[in-house]
Scaffold this active site. Structure first.
Site, PDB file in Angstrom:
ATOM      1  N   LYS A 135    -102.923  -4.463   4.054  1.00  0.00           N
ATOM      2  CA  LYS A 135    -103.289  -3.742   2.831  1.00  0.00           C
ATOM      3  C   LYS A 135    -102.381  -4.220   1.700  1.00  0.00           C
ATOM      4  O   LYS A 135    -101.182  -3.954   1.693  1.00  0.00           O
ATOM      5  CB  LYS A 135    -103.146  -2.236   3.026  1.00  0.00           C
ATOM      6  CG  LYS A 135    -103.665  -1.454   1.844  1.00  0.00           C
ATOM      7  CD  LYS A 135    -103.732   0.024   2.136  1.00  0.00           C
ATOM      8  CE  LYS A 135    -104.461   0.782   1.027  1.00  0.00           C
ATOM      9  NZ  LYS A 135    -103.918   0.542  -0.292  1.00  0.00           N
ATOM     10  N   LYS A 332     -99.712   3.062   6.928  1.00  0.00           N
ATOM     11  CA  LYS A 332     -98.666   2.578   6.020  1.00  0.00           C
ATOM     12  C   LYS A 332     -97.445   2.059   6.774  1.00  0.00           C
ATOM     13  O   LYS A 332     -97.209   2.416   7.920  1.00  0.00           O
ATOM     14  CB  LYS A 332     -98.213   3.733   5.123  1.00  0.00           C
ATOM     15  CG  LYS A 332     -99.260   4.196   4.162  1.00  0.00           C
ATOM     16  CD  LYS A 332     -99.252   3.339   2.946  1.00  0.00           C
ATOM     17  CE  LYS A 332    -100.071   3.961   1.839  1.00  0.00           C
ATOM     18  NZ  LYS A 332     -99.780   3.443   0.550  1.00  0.00           N
ATOM     19  N   CYS A 426     -59.758  -5.591 -13.690  1.00  0.00           N
ATOM     20  CA  CYS A 426     -60.365  -5.561 -12.356  1.00  0.00           C
ATOM     21  C   CYS A 426     -60.051  -4.217 -11.683  1.00  0.00           C
ATOM     22  O   CYS A 426     -58.883  -3.823 -11.618  1.00  0.00           O
ATOM     23  CB  CYS A 426     -59.808  -6.719 -11.521  1.00  0.00           C
ATOM     24  SG  CYS A 426     -60.259  -6.609  -9.780  1.00  0.00           S
ATOM     25  N   CYS A 429     -57.473  -5.033  -8.641  1.00  0.00           N
ATOM     26  CA  CYS A 429     -56.102  -5.530  -8.798  1.00  0.00           C
ATOM     27  C   CYS A 429     -55.561  -5.387 -10.212  1.00  0.00           C
ATOM     28  O   CYS A 429     -54.393  -5.670 -10.456  1.00  0.00           O
ATOM     29  CB  CYS A 429     -56.003  -6.981  -8.343  1.00  0.00           C
ATOM     30  SG  CYS A 429     -56.753  -8.132  -9.509  1.00  0.00           S
TER      31      CYS A 429
END
Ligand code: I6G
Length: 695
Positions: A135, A332, A426, A429
């Site tokens: 389908k 389905k 970041c 860090c």
């Protein structure tokens, strides 16, 4: 093509009858080739040949406009812009199909039980024969042919009345404009218009490049294309079609749905290759599972399979409940797209330093699992999709692919929510985050220092072309980092036998080998060390150029961007990356600690390239040398200023040949390029720089 041109020589002036015959022949051939190309996926002629014949037909039709008919392959895009889409009453209603929402195997059993009960079959009766088809996740379409010509294409609409979209459907190359002579005088073909995944991705890519609207999924893109008022636009949206049934038919009869599909194929329509017969519930279940397993590899989206009773007589006996046939059901698969709320947007740092925004979601069941996170890829994708915290997002998860937010449901935001911003530091860090010009991704500049990048950084540092630490592979690095033995690169040279032996599956002998390999790696070269640091954009060649130009690591670490730009092949992006790397105090700290651990190399004075013995020379290596490995010979040649190339040409200055040298040696002899053995090469390296001689 030459043969075909002979078959269809240019028309003589005023030879209308002759032109008409040629036009028919050209159309027949072009339609056959288009069918091979678009439906069977098996072209028998190159595209250029098709194009040439197409142009021949266009030229002939231009000379004889009265011979142009709507079913000519030149008439797919008719160029007219509609005022609106006209309503079309379907001769036979376009039904909808009952959906079996139970995605497990029991869905197939439930259907079989219902059919057997309706047909009053006993357990002793043989299994019912079904036909199973995928389908497609597309749009239902009805194509009406009269006397073999496509006269109308209409959407399903409410099942009774749809919309006339003939002008757009004509642009779909898989749909025949004319049928073979044995087609019945009235034939309505029902099927699904869809967009293949690759076509969808390419379309979105094009839209993005042109600053146009992108589409959330192939179904939406297909729906938008089908309902365009301008067929010129629809023609640029690559649509496909699969036929799965019939509407009104006059002049043809069939006994089974299987026979219908076979005949549709013969008339030139694409029919799903996965369609097949199944006897009883057990085979339905097997089909459901088999197509389900292949689902992610299919070039188009399917959301389930359709089971139909194969016998048309039995279909008639079973009839309909309201608007749905009793003889068919759609079973389905778990949905691959679902809507859910975005609770937050976090940023993850990957192994290579790439920052990825990730949507934290209200848990949602999609693609067969509960999903709570989905990637948003990068800042630009967020902006393009207009995603903000609190939005209802459409999340897609297909197969093993990482779930992603493909778009947001519009008009759901009730209050102002600020735009998402990438962090300047970041989140792992604290190093600076950068985005290079022309790049979509933001990156952490922490490199060696950033824990998120640690494993990748260690593996790169230990790689053969860098520090060449034998035996330090990804499994060992995983363990060393996960167990906290290594927190930063220099820890490699600080760990002892006890820490290594304590790891899983690490015998004492292997541990000793790893330590010996590490010890050996300490004596290295500046280019290897520089390359091993994993500075963005600094590959082996750049590392060599930097080492040659500056002579020492300190000079490189302290170089300004302008000084870096003086280096051979170093442009602004690379210079900036090197400068940013060494501007981070923690990266300098790592370098110092590595030196303190005993990593050494020979440094030299900044090189004057022209004084190197092989400056300006191109050398090609071929065959196996008696003592030097290929890499070692390359290093020596490059250190002497030579460029080592992969193929021999007139511009090659020397070919260094070892045992089993093949075609490169032959080429050198043919072109008269001097050929050296290993001893000859070493002698050349020891010689003073030659002046200005070209071979
Ligand atoms: O919507 C549909 C999709 C696929 C269908 C269908 C189908 O067969 C593969 N078949 C029927 C009979 C109907 N709808 C009504």
């Amino acid at each position: 093509m030459t043969e075909n041109l002979e078959l269809f020589p240019p028309p003589e002036p005023n030879g209308r009858a002759q032109a008409a015959i040629k036009i028919i022949a050209l159309r027949k051939q072009l339609n056959a080739w288009a069918h091979e190309y678009y439906v069977q996926d098996a072209p028998s002629v190159p595209d250029a040949e098709y194009d040439r014949m197409f142009r021949d037909l266009q030229a002939l039709e231009a000379q004889h406009p009265d011979l142009v008919t709507p079913d000519s392959p030149t008439q797919r895009v008719i160029g007219a812009v509609m005022d609106g889409l006209a309503p079309v009453r379907h001769a036979v209603p376009m039904l909808s199909i009952r959906t079996e929402t139970d995605t497990e195997a029991s869905g197939a059993e439930a259907f079989d039980v219902r059919i057997r009960r309706e047909l009053k079959l006993t357990p002793e009766d043989p299994p019912v024969e079904y036909i199973v088809e995928p389908k497609f996740d597309g749009l239902a379409m009805s194509l009406r042919y009269e006397h073999g010509k496509l006269v109308q294409a209409a959407t399903r609409g409410d099942g009774e009345v749809g919309e006339d979209v003939t002008h757009n459907i004509r642009t779909i190359r898989q749909i025949p404009l004319a049928l073979p002579a044995d087609a019945p005088p009235v034939l309505e073909v029902r099927g699904e218009v869809y967009m293949a995944r690759a076509d969808f991705d390419a379309l979105n890519e094009r839209q993005r490049a042109q600053g146009g609207k992108t589409f959330v999924n192939p179904r939406n893109a297909a729906a938008g294309a089908v309902r365009q008022l301008d067929s010129g636009i629809a023609a640029q949206r690559p649509l496909s079609f699969f036929a799965y049934g019939l509407g009104e038919v006059q002049g043809a009869q069939f006994a089974t749905h299987h026979a219908v599909l076979q005949q549709l194929k013969l008339w030139g329509f694409p029919v799903a290759g996965q369609a097949g017969l199944a006897q009883g519930a057990t085979e339905l279940i097997a089909f459901h599972q088999r197509i389900g397993a292949a689902r992610d590899a299919l070039p188009y989206d399917i959301d389930g399979v359709v089971y139909k009773v194969n016998s048309l007589a039995l279909q008639q006996q079973l009839g309909f409940v309201t608007r749905e046939p009793r003889w068919a059901v759609a079973h389905k698969y778990p949905a691959q797209e679902m809507a859910t709320r975005i609770e937050a947007i976090d940023v993850q740092v990957g192994r290579t330093g790439k920052l990825t925004p990730v949507a934290r979601l209200a848990p949602v069941f999609v693609g067969g699992v509960t999903v709570t996170n989905a990637t948003l890829h990068n800042l630009f994708e967020i902006r393009k999709k207009g995603v903000r915290v609190g939005d209802t997002a459409i999340v897609r998860r297909a197969g093993d692919v990482i779930p992603e937010v493909v778009g947001v449901v519009p008009g759901q935001r009730s209050s102002y929510v600020p735009n998402f911003r990438m962090p300047a530091q970041c989140p792992v860090c604290g190093s600076a985050v950068v985005r290079e010009k022309g790049e979509a991704n933001h990156r952490c500049t922490g490199g060696l220092f950033c824990p998120a990048q640690r494993k990748e950084a260690i593996l790169h540092f230990a790689a053969r072309r860098a520090m060449d630490v034998e035996g330090l592979g990804d499994k060992l690095v995983d363990q060393l980092v996960d167990q906290g033995v290594i927190r930063m690169l220099p820890d490699l040279y600080r760990m002892g036998l006890t820490a290594l032996i304590a790891l899983e599956r690490m015998a004492e002998k292997s541990a000793q080998n790893v330590l010996a390999a590490l010890e050996k790696s300490k004596r290295t070269t500046l280019p290897r060390f520089l390359f091993g640091l994993g500075i963005r954009h600094v590959g082996e060649a750049t590392a060599k150029d930097l080492a040659r130009h500056f002579g020492s690591l300190d000079a490189i670490m302290d170089a300004t961007v302008d000084q870096l730009l003086q280096v051979n092949d170093v442009g602004p992006v690379v210079a900036e990356a090197i400068h940013t790397f060494f501007a981070q105090p923690h990266n300098r700290e790592v370098v110092e600690q590595l030196r303190a651990c005993g990593v050494t190399w020979e440094e030299g004075a900044p090189a004057e390239r022209a004084t190197l013995p092989l400056a300006g020379k191109t050398v090609v290596l071929t065959g196996t040398l008696p003592t030097l490995s290929r890499d070692a010979a390359k290093d020596l040649l490059e250190a002497a200023g030579a460029k080592v190339a992969g193929s021999v040409s007139k511009k090659t200055h020397y070919v260094v040949a070892g045992e089993e040298a093949g075609s490169k040696l032959a080429k050198a002899q043919e072109l008269g390029v001097p050929v050296l053995d290993e001893a000859g090469m070493l002698a050349l390296l020891a010689a003073p720089a030659p002046e200005g001689q070209e071979p």
